[in-house]
Write a protein that holds these residues in place. Structure first.
Motif, PDB file in Angstrom:
ATOM      1  N   PRO A  10       0.827  -1.207   0.000  1.00 47.38           N
ATOM      2  CA  PRO A  10       0.000   0.000   0.000  1.00 47.38           C
ATOM      3  C   PRO A  10       0.866   1.263   0.000  1.00 47.38           C
ATOM      4  N   THR A  11       1.611   1.424  -1.080  1.00 48.12           N
ATOM      5  CA  THR A  11       2.404   2.650  -1.182  1.00 48.12           C
ATOM      6  C   THR A  11       1.774   3.479  -2.283  1.00 48.12           C
ATOM      7  N   GLY A  12       1.216   4.602  -1.924  1.00 52.01           N
ATOM      8  CA  GLY A  12       0.572   5.454  -2.922  1.00 52.01           C
ATOM      9  C   GLY A  12      -0.596   4.721  -3.545  1.00 52.01           C
ATOM     10  N   ASP A  53       1.465  -4.197   4.312  1.00 53.82           N
ATOM     11  CA  ASP A  53       1.878  -2.912   4.879  1.00 53.82           C
ATOM     12  C   ASP A  53       3.267  -2.956   5.518  1.00 53.82           C
ATOM     13  N   LEU A  54       3.683  -4.132   6.009  1.00 48.23           N
ATOM     14  CA  LEU A  54       5.039  -4.201   6.587  1.00 48.23           C
ATOM     15  C   LEU A  54       6.088  -3.993   5.500  1.00 48.23           C
ATOM     16  N   HIS A  55       5.757  -4.418   4.285  1.00 40.59           N
ATOM     17  CA  HIS A  55       6.679  -4.170   3.169  1.00 40.59           C
ATOM     18  C   HIS A  55       6.716  -2.688   2.797  1.00 40.59           C
ATOM     19  N   ALA A  56       5.573  -2.016   3.006  1.00 38.47           N
ATOM     20  CA  ALA A  56       5.486  -0.614   2.568  1.00 38.47           C
ATOM     21  C   ALA A  56       6.406   0.300   3.376  1.00 38.47           C
ATOM     22  N   ILE A  57       6.820  -0.144   4.568  1.00 39.74           N
ATOM     23  CA  ILE A  57       7.694   0.739   5.364  1.00 39.74           C
ATOM     24  C   ILE A  57       9.176   0.470   5.115  1.00 39.74           C
ATOM     25  N   THR A  58       9.482  -0.368   4.117  1.00 38.36           N
ATOM     26  CA  THR A  58      10.900  -0.613   3.826  1.00 38.36           C
ATOM     27  C   THR A  58      11.526   0.539   3.036  1.00 38.36           C
ATOM     28  N   MET A  59      10.672   1.419   2.517  1.00 34.77           N
ATOM     29  CA  MET A  59      11.152   2.662   1.899  1.00 34.77           C
ATOM     30  C   MET A  59      10.596   3.799   2.767  1.00 34.77           C
ATOM     31  N   PRO A  60      11.227   4.973   2.735  1.00 33.17           N
ATOM     32  CA  PRO A  60      10.712   6.069   3.569  1.00 33.17           C
ATOM     33  C   PRO A  60       9.220   6.262   3.296  1.00 33.17           C
ATOM     34  N   HIS A  61       8.411   6.380   4.366  1.00 35.10           N
ATOM     35  CA  HIS A  61       6.961   6.514   4.141  1.00 35.10           C
ATOM     36  C   HIS A  61       6.397   7.595   5.048  1.00 35.10           C
ATOM     37  N   ASP A  62       5.192   8.049   4.703  1.00 38.76           N
ATOM     38  CA  ASP A  62       4.531   9.086   5.485  1.00 38.76           C
ATOM     39  C   ASP A  62       3.492   8.422   6.402  1.00 38.76           C
ATOM     40  N   THR A  64       1.171   9.540   8.117  1.00 40.53           N
ATOM     41  CA  THR A  64      -0.210  10.043   8.047  1.00 40.53           C
ATOM     42  C   THR A  64      -0.934   9.480   6.819  1.00 40.53           C
ATOM     43  N   GLU A  65      -0.213   8.762   5.964  1.00 34.52           N
ATOM     44  CA  GLU A  65      -0.872   8.227   4.760  1.00 34.52           C
ATOM     45  C   GLU A  65      -1.022   6.709   4.752  1.00 34.52           C
ATOM     46  N   LEU A  66      -0.294   6.037   5.648  1.00 35.94           N
ATOM     47  CA  LEU A  66      -0.261   4.569   5.547  1.00 35.94           C
ATOM     48  C   LEU A  66      -1.630   3.918   5.777  1.00 35.94           C
ATOM     49  N   THR A  67      -2.364   4.405   6.782  1.00 33.29           N
ATOM     50  CA  THR A  67      -3.678   3.799   7.059  1.00 33.29           C
ATOM     51  C   THR A  67      -4.601   3.965   5.856  1.00 33.29           C
ATOM     52  N   GLU A  68      -4.658   5.178   5.317  1.00 32.97           N
ATOM     53  CA  GLU A  68      -5.528   5.421   4.163  1.00 32.97           C
ATOM     54  C   GLU A  68      -5.106   4.555   2.973  1.00 32.97           C
ATOM     55  N   SER A  69      -3.802   4.464   2.717  1.00 38.94           N
ATOM     56  CA  SER A  69      -3.344   3.636   1.588  1.00 38.94           C
ATOM     57  C   SER A  69      -3.702   2.170   1.805  1.00 38.94           C
ATOM     58  N   THR A  70      -3.643   1.742   3.052  1.00 40.79           N
ATOM     59  CA  THR A  70      -3.958   0.339   3.356  1.00 40.79           C
ATOM     60  C   THR A  70      -5.435   0.058   3.085  1.00 40.79           C
ATOM     61  N   LEU A  71      -6.309   0.946   3.604  1.00 41.71           N
ATOM     62  CA  LEU A  71      -7.749   0.746   3.392  1.00 41.71           C
ATOM     63  C   LEU A  71      -8.096   0.859   1.909  1.00 41.71           C
ATOM     64  N   SER A  72      -7.452   1.822   1.265  1.00 42.77           N
ATOM     65  CA  SER A  72      -7.735   2.042  -0.146  1.00 42.77           C
ATOM     66  C   SER A  72      -7.314   0.822  -0.982  1.00 42.77           C
ATOM     67  N   SER A  73      -6.174   0.240  -0.660  1.00 43.70           N
ATOM     68  CA  SER A  73      -5.730  -0.946  -1.399  1.00 43.70           C
ATOM     69  C   SER A  73      -6.701  -2.100  -1.194  1.00 43.70           C
ATOM     70  N   ALA A  74      -7.101  -2.304   0.071  1.00 45.62           N
ATOM     71  CA  ALA A  74      -8.025  -3.406   0.342  1.00 45.62           C
ATOM     72  C   ALA A  74      -9.340  -3.185  -0.414  1.00 45.62           C
ATOM     73  N   ALA A  75      -9.820  -1.933  -0.414  1.00 47.84           N
ATOM     74  CA  ALA A  75     -11.076  -1.632  -1.109  1.00 47.84           C
ATOM     75  C   ALA A  75     -10.924  -1.871  -2.616  1.00 47.84           C
ATOM     76  N   LEU A  76      -9.727  -1.588  -3.124  1.00 42.54           N
ATOM     77  CA  LEU A  76      -9.507  -1.825  -4.560  1.00 42.54           C
ATOM     78  C   LEU A  76      -9.509  -3.314  -4.903  1.00 42.54           C
ATOM     79  N   TYR A  77      -8.980  -4.127  -3.998  1.00 41.07           N
ATOM     80  CA  TYR A  77      -9.047  -5.581  -4.241  1.00 41.07           C
ATOM     81  C   TYR A  77     -10.521  -5.963  -4.449  1.00 41.07           C
ATOM     82  N   LEU A  78     -11.363  -5.476  -3.513  1.00 37.23           N
ATOM     83  CA  LEU A  78     -12.791  -5.837  -3.582  1.00 37.23           C
ATOM     84  C   LEU A  78     -13.419  -5.265  -4.845  1.00 37.23           C
TER      85      LEU A  78
END
Ligand code: TYM
Length: 360
Positions: A10-12, A53-62, A64-78
């Motif tokens: 969930p990066t971007g 999401d644990l993979h998403a923090i292997t590069m510098p991340h924000d 304040t955006e990780l939760t939204e990106s996580t939910l957004s990715s899951a919603a996109l799967y659906l």
């Protein structure tokens, strides 16, 4: 029972490459969850799709955006067609066994196996001095994701082939070190569990067309979330006018007419590949008959329309899902509960095999 597992970071925002190379294939696996083998026996496939999401923090991340990106990715799967009544959708960090197995596997994975990883080399080059241990360890976490579910079918894009090979190597090494001979059997007996194989060797399932979607600004490099230029990719949630604009401005060449597989014309192959991929069922010949003689100026709006038409229903479903995050959280909770049950069982076997004092 067979198991399918895959995930996206969930990066971007997720892009057309993630969708065509991975997620769309997941939907096919899900819809073929019951097949028969040659002898007519029923083979049931269980599907697990993870937001890593644990993979998403292997590069510098924000943060304040990780939760939204996580939910957004899951919603996109659906929205893309993953059905929670047929597949499990969960967030990697909600199942603690992922991080825990990674540590166990770290201790048996030679450094030089990881030093060979192409993605690490590419990403590390961009970061220079500040490259983190987590980025180096990324493929071991990915191996843990897969091995925990004893998943044998891993639908991914071409760029993940090497990571899959590594997961197989780690699994083999673990079995060689800890599961050969009588020791493992004795340890299992003492712990009161059956001595079944700890891991299953996974196989990469790579789509024939769409496994490597290239950047819109350079037909020789991969479409990627980490490209600072947003115009180099089509994000699944880009509005129609943005998609049209990106296609209008995307890189082409000076030739008239379109063709597949000319090494001097990577953009032509890439844009035809996208055009075909968003119109399931059409063959390469059929595509070429329609657009082969067009100029770039004629082809681009036709391509943009095809992409917009394909993504629009996904975007609509996405919007509907995001109207009520309570539903999404429930799906993720059910997914994590089901995932946890299988993952903790595998983790327990791995710990027993390594000789840990596992409470009775
Ligand atoms: P990520 O988020 O980088 O990519 C997610 C999926 O999208 C595919 N992909 C592409 N396919 C075609 N063309 C492209 N340009 C393109 N870009 C990305 C990737 O191959 C991938 O399938 N490390 C994984 C995430 C992961 C994972 C796992 C996958 C973590 N644990 C366990 C499977 C099983 C990754 O590359 O994420």
């Amino acid at each position: 029972i067979k198991r399918v597992l895959s995930g996206v970071q969930p990066t971007g925002s997720l892009h057309l490459g993630n969708y065509l190379g991975a997620i769309r294939q997941w939907v096919e696996f899900q819809d073929n969850a019951e097949t028969q083998d040659e002898e007519g026996n029923l083979i049931r496939t269980e599907n697990f799709f993870c937001v890593v999401d644990l993979h998403a923090i292997t590069m510098p991340h924000d943060p304040t955006e990780l939760t939204e990106s996580t939910l957004s990715s899951a919603a996109l799967y659906l929205a893309a067609g993953i059905d929670p009544s047929k597949s499990r959708v969960f967030v990697q960090s909600h199942v603690t066994a992922h991080a825990e197995l990674t540590w166990l596997l770290n201790c048996i994975t030679p450094m030089n196996w990881l030093e060979r990883m192409i993605q690490f080399k590419e990403k590390a080059r961009k970061q220079g001095e500040s490259v983190g241990v987590g980025l180096f360890d990324y493929p071991v976490l990915m191996a843990a994701d897969i091995l925990l579910y004893q998943a044998d079918q891993i639908p991914v894009g071409e760029d993940q082939r090497q990571h899959l090979e590594l997961a197989r190597d780690i699994s083999r090494r673990f079995h060689d070190l800890f599961c050969k001979g009588n020791k493992y059997k004795k340890l299992c007996k003492a712990a009161g569990v059956p001595s079944r194989p700890v891991f299953v060797e996974p196989n990469a399932m790579i789509v024939k067309s769409g496994a490597r979607i290239m950047s819109l600004s350079d037909g020789n490099s991969k479409m990627s979330k980490s490209d600072p230029n947003d115009a180099s990719r089509i994000n699944i949630l880009d509005p129609p006018d943005v998609i049209r604009e990106k296609i209008k401005k995307c890189k082409t060449d000076a030739q008239v007419g379109l063709e597949w597989d000319n090494p001097d014309r990577p953009e032509a192959t890439n844009l035809l590949t996208i055009f075909q991929a968003v119109q399931p069922g059409r063959t390469r010949e059929d595509i070429l008959n329609e657009v082969g003689d067009m100029t770039w100026g004629q082809f681009k709006p036709v391509l943009a329309d095809a992409i917009v038409n394909h993504l629009e229903p996904i975007q609509e479903r996405y919007k509907a899902i995001r109207e009520d995050d309570e539903y999404l959280w429930q799906v993720l909770k059910d997914g994590a509960d089901a995932a946890d049950e299988i993952a903790s069982r595998t983790l327990k076997h791995a710990k027993i095999a390594m000789g840990f004092a596992v409470p009775p």
